[in-house]
Design a protein around this motif. Structure first.
Motif, PDB file in Angstrom:
ATOM      1  N   LEU A  84     -32.693  44.471 -17.470  1.00 17.79           N
ATOM      2  CA  LEU A  84     -31.572  43.456 -17.629  1.00 17.79           C
ATOM      3  C   LEU A  84     -32.171  42.180 -17.792  1.00 17.79           C
ATOM      4  CD1 LEU A  84     -30.321  45.553 -15.098  1.00 17.79           C
ATOM      5  CD2 LEU A  84     -28.205  44.556 -16.088  1.00 17.79           C
ATOM      6  N   LEU A  85     -31.411  41.252 -18.784  1.00 19.80           N
ATOM      7  CA  LEU A  85     -31.776  39.920 -19.194  1.00 19.80           C
ATOM      8  C   LEU A  85     -30.621  39.064 -18.399  1.00 19.80           C
ATOM      9  CD1 LEU A  85     -33.619  37.892 -20.181  1.00 19.80           C
ATOM     10  CD2 LEU A  85     -32.366  38.098 -22.653  1.00 19.80           C
ATOM     11  N   GLU A  86     -30.838  38.222 -17.591  1.00 22.54           N
ATOM     12  CA  GLU A  86     -30.034  37.246 -16.952  1.00 22.54           C
ATOM     13  C   GLU A  86     -30.249  35.880 -17.538  1.00 22.54           C
ATOM     14  OE1 GLU A  86     -30.344  37.875 -12.715  1.00 22.54           O
ATOM     15  OE2 GLU A  86     -29.227  39.972 -12.617  1.00 22.54           O
ATOM     16  N   LEU A  87     -29.115  35.151 -17.911  1.00 25.59           N
ATOM     17  CA  LEU A  87     -29.063  33.784 -18.025  1.00 25.59           C
ATOM     18  C   LEU A  87     -28.217  33.129 -17.241  1.00 25.59           C
ATOM     19  CD1 LEU A  87     -28.520  34.206 -22.142  1.00 25.59           C
ATOM     20  CD2 LEU A  87     -30.839  34.272 -20.705  1.00 25.59           C
ATOM     21  N   ASP A  88     -28.819  32.141 -16.571  1.00 28.16           N
ATOM     22  CA  ASP A  88     -28.164  31.482 -15.549  1.00 28.16           C
ATOM     23  C   ASP A  88     -27.397  32.459 -14.594  1.00 28.16           C
ATOM     24  OD1 ASP A  88     -28.824  29.234 -16.872  1.00 28.16           O
ATOM     25  OD2 ASP A  88     -26.988  28.840 -17.611  1.00 28.16           O
ATOM     26  N   GLY A  89     -27.891  33.556 -14.027  1.00 29.53           N
ATOM     27  CA  GLY A  89     -27.418  34.336 -13.227  1.00 29.53           C
ATOM     28  C   GLY A  89     -26.522  35.398 -13.725  1.00 29.53           C
ATOM     29  N   LYS A  90     -26.154  35.152 -15.003  1.00 27.86           N
ATOM     30  CA  LYS A  90     -25.244  36.334 -15.437  1.00 27.86           C
ATOM     31  C   LYS A  90     -25.892  37.094 -16.443  1.00 27.86           C
ATOM     32  CE  LYS A  90     -21.441  32.813 -15.827  1.00 27.86           C
ATOM     33  NZ  LYS A  90     -20.477  31.920 -16.827  1.00 27.86           N
ATOM     34  N   PRO A  91     -25.571  38.478 -16.471  1.00 25.03           N
ATOM     35  CA  PRO A  91     -26.159  39.463 -17.497  1.00 25.03           C
ATOM     36  C   PRO A  91     -25.786  39.215 -18.957  1.00 25.03           C
ATOM     37  CG  PRO A  91     -24.112  40.421 -16.092  1.00 25.03           C
ATOM     38  CD  PRO A  91     -24.472  39.294 -15.559  1.00 25.03           C
ATOM     39  N   ALA A  92     -26.742  39.526 -19.628  1.00 25.12           N
ATOM     40  CA  ALA A  92     -26.657  39.098 -21.157  1.00 25.12           C
ATOM     41  C   ALA A  92     -27.214  40.055 -21.946  1.00 25.12           C
ATOM     42  CB  ALA A  92     -27.365  37.714 -21.473  1.00 25.12           C
ATOM     43  N   ALA A  93     -27.968  40.819 -21.581  1.00 24.49           N
ATOM     44  CA  ALA A  93     -28.487  42.102 -22.495  1.00 24.49           C
ATOM     45  C   ALA A  93     -29.197  43.078 -21.359  1.00 24.49           C
ATOM     46  CB  ALA A  93     -29.568  41.656 -23.354  1.00 24.49           C
ATOM     47  N   ALA A  94     -29.242  44.480 -21.559  1.00 24.94           N
ATOM     48  CA  ALA A  94     -29.720  45.416 -20.641  1.00 24.94           C
ATOM     49  C   ALA A  94     -30.384  46.568 -21.916  1.00 24.94           C
ATOM     50  CB  ALA A  94     -28.653  46.065 -19.930  1.00 24.94           C
ATOM     51  N   GLU A  95     -31.300  47.017 -21.291  1.00 29.32           N
ATOM     52  CA  GLU A  95     -31.880  48.159 -22.226  1.00 29.32           C
ATOM     53  C   GLU A  95     -32.360  49.350 -21.097  1.00 29.32           C
ATOM     54  OE1 GLU A  95     -34.588  47.240 -25.512  1.00 29.32           O
ATOM     55  OE2 GLU A  95     -36.045  48.694 -24.712  1.00 29.32           O
ATOM     56  N   PHE A 107     -25.406  44.139 -24.944  1.00 25.09           N
ATOM     57  CA  PHE A 107     -25.695  42.875 -24.910  1.00 25.09           C
ATOM     58  C   PHE A 107     -24.161  42.078 -24.928  1.00 25.09           C
ATOM     59  CE2 PHE A 107     -25.916  43.379 -29.619  1.00 25.09           C
ATOM     60  CZ  PHE A 107     -24.987  42.412 -29.896  1.00 25.09           C
ATOM     61  N   ASP A 108     -24.184  40.914 -24.422  1.00 25.50           N
ATOM     62  CA  ASP A 108     -22.997  40.368 -24.508  1.00 25.50           C
ATOM     63  C   ASP A 108     -22.578  39.508 -25.790  1.00 25.50           C
ATOM     64  OD1 ASP A 108     -20.698  38.463 -23.992  1.00 25.50           O
ATOM     65  OD2 ASP A 108     -21.306  38.260 -22.057  1.00 25.50           O
ATOM     66  N   PRO A 109     -21.517  39.719 -26.503  1.00 19.94           N
ATOM     67  CA  PRO A 109     -21.580  39.198 -27.798  1.00 19.94           C
ATOM     68  C   PRO A 109     -21.579  37.693 -27.777  1.00 19.94           C
ATOM     69  CG  PRO A 109     -20.094  41.079 -27.708  1.00 19.94           C
ATOM     70  CD  PRO A 109     -20.625  40.722 -26.430  1.00 19.94           C
ATOM     71  N   ASN A 110     -20.984  37.133 -26.370  1.00 19.54           N
ATOM     72  CA  ASN A 110     -21.152  35.692 -26.373  1.00 19.54           C
ATOM     73  C   ASN A 110     -22.366  35.013 -26.634  1.00 19.54           C
ATOM     74  OD1 ASN A 110     -18.462  35.289 -25.763  1.00 19.54           O
ATOM     75  ND2 ASN A 110     -18.655  36.046 -23.879  1.00 19.54           N
ATOM     76  N   TYR A 111     -23.746  35.698 -26.535  1.00 17.55           N
ATOM     77  CA  TYR A 111     -24.704  35.427 -26.604  1.00 17.55           C
ATOM     78  C   TYR A 111     -25.726  35.808 -27.870  1.00 17.55           C
ATOM     79  CZ  TYR A 111     -24.264  34.383 -21.637  1.00 17.55           C
ATOM     80  OH  TYR A 111     -23.907  33.869 -20.646  1.00 17.55           O
ATOM     81  N   ALA A 112     -24.806  36.413 -28.992  1.00 24.59           N
ATOM     82  CA  ALA A 112     -25.231  36.867 -29.870  1.00 24.59           C
ATOM     83  C   ALA A 112     -26.212  36.185 -30.851  1.00 24.59           C
ATOM     84  CB  ALA A 112     -24.105  37.562 -30.818  1.00 24.59           C
ATOM     85  N   ALA A 113     -25.815  34.675 -30.515  1.00 24.08           N
ATOM     86  CA  ALA A 113     -26.778  33.749 -31.394  1.00 24.08           C
ATOM     87  C   ALA A 113     -27.954  33.712 -31.170  1.00 24.08           C
ATOM     88  CB  ALA A 113     -25.666  32.489 -31.509  1.00 24.08           C
ATOM     89  N   TYR A 114     -28.155  34.157 -29.707  1.00 20.79           N
ATOM     90  CA  TYR A 114     -29.667  33.931 -29.344  1.00 20.79           C
ATOM     91  C   TYR A 114     -30.291  34.908 -29.584  1.00 20.79           C
ATOM     92  CZ  TYR A 114     -27.551  29.892 -27.086  1.00 20.79           C
ATOM     93  OH  TYR A 114     -26.957  28.528 -26.640  1.00 20.79           O
ATOM     94  N   SER A 115     -29.742  36.221 -30.136  1.00 20.38           N
ATOM     95  CA  SER A 115     -30.650  37.486 -30.228  1.00 20.38           C
ATOM     96  C   SER A 115     -31.195  37.998 -28.850  1.00 20.38           C
ATOM     97  CB  SER A 115     -31.714  37.223 -31.363  1.00 20.38           C
ATOM     98  OG  SER A 115     -31.054  36.840 -32.416  1.00 20.38           O
ATOM     99  N   VAL A 116     -30.351  38.089 -27.894  1.00 21.95           N
ATOM    100  CA  VAL A 116     -30.939  38.164 -26.656  1.00 21.95           C
ATOM    101  C   VAL A 116     -31.347  39.860 -26.541  1.00 21.95           C
ATOM    102  CG1 VAL A 116     -29.480  36.746 -25.359  1.00 21.95           C
ATOM    103  CG2 VAL A 116     -28.476  38.956 -26.103  1.00 21.95           C
ATOM    104  N   GLY A 117     -30.727  40.683 -27.277  1.00 20.80           N
ATOM    105  CA  GLY A 117     -31.118  41.973 -27.379  1.00 20.80           C
ATOM    106  C   GLY A 117     -32.846  42.044 -27.948  1.00 20.80           C
TER     107      GLY A 117
END
Length: 375
Positions: free
Chosen positions: A248-259, A275-285
């Motif tokens: 899991l990738l966490e951003l500021d303590g919130k889960p943003a993506a998982a594999e 992944f959370d679509p709210n972070y799609a612009a960052y290509s978190v996946g």
């Protein structure tokens, strides 16, 4: 059961079919989830000294194969649910010819129990598949084959070598996305390493996967409770073996993506992501995948297996194509052989029509057939 579990995995370790999808842990979890409705047909082969040389994990069920026509199908356990790939017979290397002969003899002697043998997502490089093709041809069995694609990336010794094997644009994108994330968030890469944290990790994973698909107006494959129970069970078993690679990738303590992946016999198999679509612009996946690859390289894992599907993003990572065989087999002059002949003829007619008639007419015919089957 512990005796069978140990014998199963020991045999698998000495075969050409070493894959997590054939381990006792995966097969048992799949059977616990999907076994009802199927009849177990687990075949054992031993050598002259009584040593186990093959396990053929089959199941039998009655299925509709043509409109108004059903048949008894033998399938590999794991087929059709949960993401199983690289299925095969578990055969000690060098024993393929003898095992295939014995199993085909058994199938012919027990002809009243089945109509069609369906072997799906078998690697095209499988020695068992090659031997099956040879011996079935000699016995004049009807065999219908098709092939789909899988992709695998051979991991180099360093991340720098991996990066420089990618296109200039891909390298630039990875670097830019990683810097952007670091500039805006506190980043934490988290690997699920204990049974205690597994339920929470799974819940976050399911939520991220669902959010991704809901943003496209769909439910996604992990929406069903049955699929989630399967993931929880197989994750628990794989974790106990040290084969689970669940990130899991966490951003500021919130889960943003998982594999959700698994590493077995030097190969990491990518099963599912979210992944959370709210972070799609960052290509978190994509960033998460790069971080996972770096960790795999550090651990000297040899390959990252993207598994089945022709998704273009796999080639952008430098993965190369592998083939998966889908074989439908039946004894000569049998109900199964007749059904396969009809199905093969129907597919050829469909392919011809698809290539020669206008798109609008094709869509009308397809909708008519769908309604006919529904009625």
């Amino acid at each position: 059961m512990p005796e069978l579990e140990n014998a199963w995995n020991e045999l698998l370790a000495g075969t050409a079919a070493r894959t997590v999808f054939l381990t006792w842990e995966w097969i048992r979890s799949w059977w616990d989830s999907q076994g009802p409705g199927h009849e177990l047909k687990l075949l054992f082969c031993t050598d002259a000294g009584g040593e186990l040389m093959a396990l053929v994990p089959l199941m039998r069920s009655r299925e509709q194969i043509l409109p108004g026509v059903s048949a008894r199908l033998l399938r590999l356990i794991g087929d059709g649910f949960g993401g199983s790939e690289n299925l095969d017979w578990i055969v000690r290397q060098g024993s393929e010819r003898a095992v295939v002969g014995e199993v085909l003899d058994w199938l012919e002697q027990n002809a009243a129990e089945w109509d069609i043998l369906a072997l799906n997502t078998v690697p095209s490089s499988s020695p068992v598949a090659s031997e099956l093709r040879n011996q079935m041809t000699a016995r004049e069995w009807r065999v219908v084959e098709s092939e789909t694609s899988g992709y695998i990336l051979q991991l180099p010794s360093t991340w720098d070598i991996c990066l420089h094997s990618l296109s200039k644009n891909m390298r630039s994108q990875l670097s830019y996305r990683a810097r952007r994330l670091q500039a805006h968030f506190q980043i934490r890469l988290r690997r699920c390493d204990s049974v205690r944290e597994l339920p929470d990790c799974l819940e976050q994973f399911f939520s991220l996967h669902t959010k991704r698909w809901e943003s496209r107006g769909q439910t996604g494959s992990l929406y069903s409770p049955q699929k989630r129970r399967f993931y929880a069970e197989v994750a628990t078993r794989l974790l106990a073996r040290g084969w689970l690679d669940f990130w899991l990738l966490e951003l500021d303590g919130k889960p943003a993506a998982a594999e959700f992946g698994m590493t077995y016999a030097g190969t990491y198999s990518f099963l599912q992501a979210g992944f959370d679509p709210n972070y799609a612009a960052y290509s978190v996946g994509r960033v998460l995948r790069a971080m996972i690859m770096q960790e795999l390289i550090r651990r000297r894992v040899r390959a990252y297996d993207f598994l089945g599907g022709d998704d273009p993003y796999k080639a952008r990572w430098g993965a190369y194509r592998l083939g998966y065989l889908h074989m439908a087999c039946a004894r000569p002059f049998s109900k199964g052989a007749s059904a396969l002949l009809v199905a093969q003829s129907a597919q050829r007619s469909k392919d011809w029509l698809r290539a020669h008639i206008p798109e609008k007419l094709w869509c009308l015919l397809r909708e008519f057939y769908r309604r006919l089957r529904a009625s």
